[in-house]
Motif scaffolding. Structure first.
Motif, PDB file in Angstrom:
ATOM      1  N   SER A   1       0.863  -1.177   0.000  1.00  0.00           N
ATOM      2  CA  SER A   1       0.000   0.000   0.000  1.00  0.00           C
ATOM      3  C   SER A   1       0.904   1.233   0.000  1.00  0.00           C
ATOM      4  CB  SER A   1      -0.901   0.010   1.235  1.00  0.00           C
ATOM      5  OG  SER A   1      -0.129   0.300   2.391  1.00  0.00           O
ATOM      6  N   PRO A   2       0.419   2.360  -0.513  1.00  0.00           N
ATOM      7  CA  PRO A   2       1.254   3.561  -0.540  1.00  0.00           C
ATOM      8  C   PRO A   2       1.785   3.983   0.837  1.00  0.00           C
ATOM      9  CG  PRO A   2      -0.611   3.860  -1.996  1.00  0.00           C
ATOM     10  CD  PRO A   2      -0.836   2.560  -1.251  1.00  0.00           C
ATOM     11  N   GLY A   3       0.952   3.918   1.854  1.00  0.00           N
ATOM     12  CA  GLY A   3       1.387   4.300   3.199  1.00  0.00           C
ATOM     13  C   GLY A   3       2.468   3.373   3.737  1.00  0.00           C
ATOM     14  N   HIS A   4       2.248   2.073   3.609  1.00  0.00           N
ATOM     15  CA  HIS A   4       3.237   1.097   4.083  1.00  0.00           C
ATOM     16  C   HIS A   4       4.532   1.232   3.291  1.00  0.00           C
ATOM     17  CE1 HIS A   4       4.819  -2.493   5.930  1.00  0.00           C
ATOM     18  NE2 HIS A   4       5.020  -3.037   4.733  1.00  0.00           N
ATOM     19  N   PHE A   5       4.414   1.466   1.976  1.00  0.00           N
ATOM     20  CA  PHE A   5       5.594   1.641   1.132  1.00  0.00           C
ATOM     21  C   PHE A   5       6.416   2.838   1.603  1.00  0.00           C
ATOM     22  CE2 PHE A   5       7.499   3.850  -2.509  1.00  0.00           C
ATOM     23  CZ  PHE A   5       8.457   2.919  -2.871  1.00  0.00           C
ATOM     24  N   SER A   6       5.761   3.969   1.804  1.00  0.00           N
ATOM     25  CA  SER A   6       6.483   5.182   2.222  1.00  0.00           C
ATOM     26  C   SER A   6       7.182   4.992   3.561  1.00  0.00           C
ATOM     27  CB  SER A   6       5.525   6.372   2.317  1.00  0.00           C
ATOM     28  OG  SER A   6       5.089   6.750   1.034  1.00  0.00           O
ATOM     29  N   ARG A   7       6.485   4.429   4.527  1.00  0.00           N
ATOM     30  CA  ARG A   7       7.090   4.208   5.852  1.00  0.00           C
ATOM     31  C   ARG A   7       8.242   3.213   5.774  1.00  0.00           C
ATOM     32  NH1 ARG A   7       1.654   4.373   7.019  1.00  0.00           N
ATOM     33  NH2 ARG A   7       1.502   2.111   6.971  1.00  0.00           N
ATOM     34  N   SER A   8       8.031   2.128   5.034  1.00  0.00           N
ATOM     35  CA  SER A   8       9.068   1.093   4.924  1.00  0.00           C
ATOM     36  C   SER A   8      10.277   1.602   4.147  1.00  0.00           C
ATOM     37  CB  SER A   8       8.499  -0.153   4.234  1.00  0.00           C
ATOM     38  OG  SER A   8       7.453  -0.698   4.991  1.00  0.00           O
ATOM     39  N   PHE A   9      10.050   2.382   3.096  1.00  0.00           N
ATOM     40  CA  PHE A   9      11.149   2.921   2.295  1.00  0.00           C
ATOM     41  C   PHE A   9      12.020   3.822   3.167  1.00  0.00           C
ATOM     42  CE2 PHE A   9      13.423   5.524  -0.693  1.00  0.00           C
ATOM     43  CZ  PHE A   9      13.627   4.708  -1.799  1.00  0.00           C
ATOM     44  N   ARG A  10      11.383   4.685   3.929  1.00  0.00           N
ATOM     45  CA  ARG A  10      12.135   5.594   4.801  1.00  0.00           C
ATOM     46  C   ARG A  10      12.909   4.830   5.872  1.00  0.00           C
ATOM     47  NH1 ARG A  10      10.680  11.415   6.322  1.00  0.00           N
ATOM     48  NH2 ARG A  10      12.512  11.951   7.511  1.00  0.00           N
ATOM     49  N   ALA A  11      12.289   3.808   6.426  1.00  0.00           N
ATOM     50  CA  ALA A  11      12.965   3.000   7.441  1.00  0.00           C
ATOM     51  C   ALA A  11      14.157   2.253   6.849  1.00  0.00           C
ATOM     52  CB  ALA A  11      11.981   2.017   8.076  1.00  0.00           C
ATOM     53  N   ALA A  12      14.018   1.764   5.638  1.00  0.00           N
ATOM     54  CA  ALA A  12      15.072   0.970   5.009  1.00  0.00           C
ATOM     55  C   ALA A  12      16.210   1.825   4.459  1.00  0.00           C
ATOM     56  CB  ALA A  12      14.485   0.106   3.887  1.00  0.00           C
ATOM     57  N   PHE A  13      15.881   2.977   3.865  1.00  0.00           N
ATOM     58  CA  PHE A  13      16.882   3.761   3.138  1.00  0.00           C
ATOM     59  C   PHE A  13      17.177   5.129   3.735  1.00  0.00           C
ATOM     60  CE2 PHE A  13      14.855   1.019  -0.183  1.00  0.00           C
ATOM     61  CZ  PHE A  13      15.898   0.122  -0.282  1.00  0.00           C
TER      62      PHE A  13
ATOM     63  N   GLU B   1      15.444   7.906   3.823  1.00  0.00           N
ATOM     64  CA  GLU B   1      14.837   9.071   3.196  1.00  0.00           C
ATOM     65  C   GLU B   1      13.544   8.647   2.517  1.00  0.00           C
ATOM     66  OE1 GLU B   1      17.239  10.815   0.031  1.00  0.00           O
ATOM     67  OE2 GLU B   1      18.161   8.880  -0.347  1.00  0.00           O
ATOM     68  N   THR B   2      12.706   9.623   2.218  1.00  0.00           N
ATOM     69  CA  THR B   2      11.425   9.314   1.590  1.00  0.00           C
ATOM     70  C   THR B   2      11.635   8.915   0.128  1.00  0.00           C
ATOM     71  OG1 THR B   2      11.053  11.576   0.815  1.00  0.00           O
ATOM     72  CG2 THR B   2      10.275  11.029   3.061  1.00  0.00           C
ATOM     73  N   PRO B   3      10.670   8.220  -0.448  1.00  0.00           N
ATOM     74  CA  PRO B   3      10.785   7.876  -1.869  1.00  0.00           C
ATOM     75  C   PRO B   3      10.951   9.122  -2.750  1.00  0.00           C
ATOM     76  CG  PRO B   3       8.995   6.633  -0.872  1.00  0.00           C
ATOM     77  CD  PRO B   3       9.470   7.616   0.149  1.00  0.00           C
ATOM     78  N   TYR B   4      10.220  10.189  -2.455  1.00  0.00           N
ATOM     79  CA  TYR B   4      10.316  11.412  -3.242  1.00  0.00           C
ATOM     80  C   TYR B   4      11.720  12.017  -3.143  1.00  0.00           C
ATOM     81  CZ  TYR B   4       9.608  16.166  -4.886  1.00  0.00           C
ATOM     82  OH  TYR B   4       9.727  17.344  -5.565  1.00  0.00           O
ATOM     83  N   SER B   5      12.264  12.043  -1.953  1.00  0.00           N
ATOM     84  CA  SER B   5      13.608  12.584  -1.754  1.00  0.00           C
ATOM     85  C   SER B   5      14.640  11.765  -2.522  1.00  0.00           C
ATOM     86  CB  SER B   5      13.937  12.600  -0.264  1.00  0.00           C
ATOM     87  OG  SER B   5      15.236  13.066  -0.048  1.00  0.00           O
ATOM     88  N   TYR B   6      14.512  10.451  -2.476  1.00  0.00           N
ATOM     89  CA  TYR B   6      15.439   9.576  -3.204  1.00  0.00           C
ATOM     90  C   TYR B   6      15.332   9.837  -4.708  1.00  0.00           C
ATOM     91  CZ  TYR B   6      17.912   5.481  -4.845  1.00  0.00           C
ATOM     92  OH  TYR B   6      18.819   4.658  -5.483  1.00  0.00           O
ATOM     93  N   LEU B   7      14.118   9.919  -5.216  1.00  0.00           N
ATOM     94  CA  LEU B   7      13.909  10.152  -6.641  1.00  0.00           C
ATOM     95  C   LEU B   7      14.493  11.500  -7.068  1.00  0.00           C
ATOM     96  CD1 LEU B   7      12.687   9.391  -9.387  1.00  0.00           C
ATOM     97  CD2 LEU B   7      10.508  10.345  -8.573  1.00  0.00           C
TER      98      LEU B   7
END
Length: 155
Positions: A40-52, A54-60
């Motif tokens: 889900s978008p919410g789980h993806f955003s939280r998990s991405f930030r926890a793993a990497f 930074e937020t997906p938008y920041s990484y992009l």
């Protein structure tokens, strides 16, 4: 809020991060990337930030700014052309993010001489020219090597 990222989630997150690395110029948003990661978008955003870290938008945007720096060094495209070439839709937002990450405007970066780095292999240059947001490791403008203190953190 503590987010635990499982190995299975990490594999899915890397798949989405690979899409950002490869297709940075395409219109990418969190729902589309979450679909790649089967989350889900919410789980993806939280998990991405926890793993990497930074937020997906920041990484992009970091990927886009890295590519923009390379295009601006070539000097054959205008700042506006570079903005659209790397997938940004707003020149103002692009210029603001570029200045935030690089420390100078895209126009100033483009106007500066870049010959001194021409002999450095691209894979090495990428490490030393990667945009780094202030307040994160490497905030001094250069990467922090293992076992080395960041001079910006000492001040």
């Amino acid at each position: 809020m503590l987010v635990c990222v499982t190995l299975e989630d990490l594999v899915r997150l890397r798949r989405a991060r690979d899409v950002m690395d490869r297709d940075y110029a395409r219109p990418l948003d969190v729902p589309a990337l979450a679909a790649v990661a089967l989350m889900s978008p919410g789980h993806f955003s939280r998990s991405f930030r926890a793993a990497f870290g930074e937020t997906p938008y920041s990484y992009l945007m970091t990927r886009r700014i890295e590519r923009a720096k390379a295009l601006l060094r070539r000097g054959d495209l205008s700042v506006t052309e570079v903005c659209f070439e790397v997938g940004c839709t707003s020149l103002g937002s692009f210029s603001s993010r570029f200045t935030e990450l690089v420390g100078e405007s895209p126009s100033a970066y483009r106007a500066r001489r870049h010959e001194e780095g021409a002999a450095i292999p691209a894979c090495v240059a990428k490490v030393f020219t990667r945009p780094v947001r202030a307040g994160r490791p490497g905030a001094s403008g250069r990467p922090v090597r293992i076992g080395e203190a960041d001079p910006a953190a000492a001040s």
